[in-house]
Design a protein around this motif. Sequence first.
Motif, PDB file in Angstrom:
ATOM      1  N   GLY A 171       0.811  -1.121   0.177  1.00 24.32           N
ATOM      2  CA  GLY A 171       0.026  -0.014  -0.133  1.00 24.32           C
ATOM      3  C   GLY A 171       0.655   1.333   0.044  1.00 24.32           C
ATOM      4  N   GLN A 172       1.989   1.348   0.085  1.00 14.42           N
ATOM      5  CA  GLN A 172       2.855   2.469   0.114  1.00 14.42           C
ATOM      6  C   GLN A 172       3.342   3.094  -1.567  1.00 14.42           C
ATOM      7  OE1 GLN A 172       3.358   3.274   3.022  1.00 14.42           O
ATOM      8  NE2 GLN A 172       5.031   2.190   4.037  1.00 14.42           N
ATOM      9  N   ARG A 173       3.684   4.458  -1.510  1.00 12.03           N
ATOM     10  CA  ARG A 173       4.093   5.112  -2.562  1.00 12.03           C
ATOM     11  C   ARG A 173       5.411   4.821  -2.678  1.00 12.03           C
ATOM     12  NH1 ARG A 173       1.674  10.607  -1.089  1.00 12.03           N
ATOM     13  NH2 ARG A 173       2.515   9.832   1.013  1.00 12.03           N
ATOM     14  N   VAL A 174       6.087   4.284  -3.716  1.00 12.20           N
ATOM     15  CA  VAL A 174       7.348   4.167  -3.767  1.00 12.20           C
ATOM     16  C   VAL A 174       8.092   4.678  -4.967  1.00 12.20           C
ATOM     17  CG1 VAL A 174       9.101   2.086  -3.821  1.00 12.20           C
ATOM     18  CG2 VAL A 174       7.021   1.870  -2.603  1.00 12.20           C
ATOM     19  N   LEU A 175       9.224   5.172  -4.669  1.00 11.23           N
ATOM     20  CA  LEU A 175      10.181   5.732  -5.777  1.00 11.23           C
ATOM     21  C   LEU A 175      11.494   4.908  -5.879  1.00 11.23           C
ATOM     22  CD1 LEU A 175      10.979   7.834  -7.906  1.00 11.23           C
ATOM     23  CD2 LEU A 175      11.942   9.108  -6.056  1.00 11.23           C
ATOM     24  N   ASP A 176      11.981   4.414  -7.033  1.00 12.40           N
ATOM     25  CA  ASP A 176      13.161   3.791  -7.179  1.00 12.40           C
ATOM     26  C   ASP A 176      13.812   4.489  -8.188  1.00 12.40           C
ATOM     27  OD1 ASP A 176      15.011   1.690  -7.006  1.00 12.40           O
ATOM     28  OD2 ASP A 176      14.558   0.645  -8.773  1.00 12.40           O
TER      29      ASP A 176
END
Length: 238
Positions: free
Chosen positions: A51-56
């Motif tokens: 459920g997280q907003r993730v940036l790679d």
Amino acid sequence: MSNAINADPAELEKFSSLAHRWWDPESEFKPLHQINPLRLDWIDGLASLQGQRVLDVGCGGGILADSMARKGAAEVMGIDLASKALRVAQLHALEAGTPNIQYHELSVERLAVERPASFDVVTCMEMLEHVPDPASVVKACAQLVRPGGWVFFSTINRNAKAFGLAIVAAEYLLKMIPKGTHEYAKLIRPSELAHFVREAGLELHSGKGMQHNPITGRYWLGADTSVNYMLAARRPEE
């Protein structure tokens, strides 16, 4: 604007020329495929990706980004400046039907201006040793994560052991990765990365070393950060 981009054209070309091989688990990227479950589980164990907003940041062909999306992240954005690698990542996501993932060709510094405090989790793995100004990347990552959010980094230590194992052995003797993948002068000691992290306003949480047995091919996480290592940090709550 291009003059200000924190990237080395030779480094971008290095990875672009191999882009079509990113998703071949027996290619030059085999080590990334092998360590990915370890780093994914470590990140998920601390930050709980569901459920997280993730940036790679520096996502390359999308090996980590794709796995974080499949772990249940609500949104995964992968950014890189290597066009060919990004196209491979996009194609793989399309073919594999990976949910909630998107890729963009832009610098982390630019994204930090456009979307500050927008992500719950920011990852920057195996990328800092390839840019001219790693401290700038760390600072931008800190700006992109929300207060209370997590930032994860991985890179290679700079010492005689790391030179012998990560460069001489891995690139020239065992040919695990292409020659010239890493430059010794660009490697980063944990103390230096910790300094960048604190200067960026993040709080260090924990670190892990990554070991490899070239005979058995096994990788594992432990306390030894003398060669490959990862750091976890958090942005303080406001």
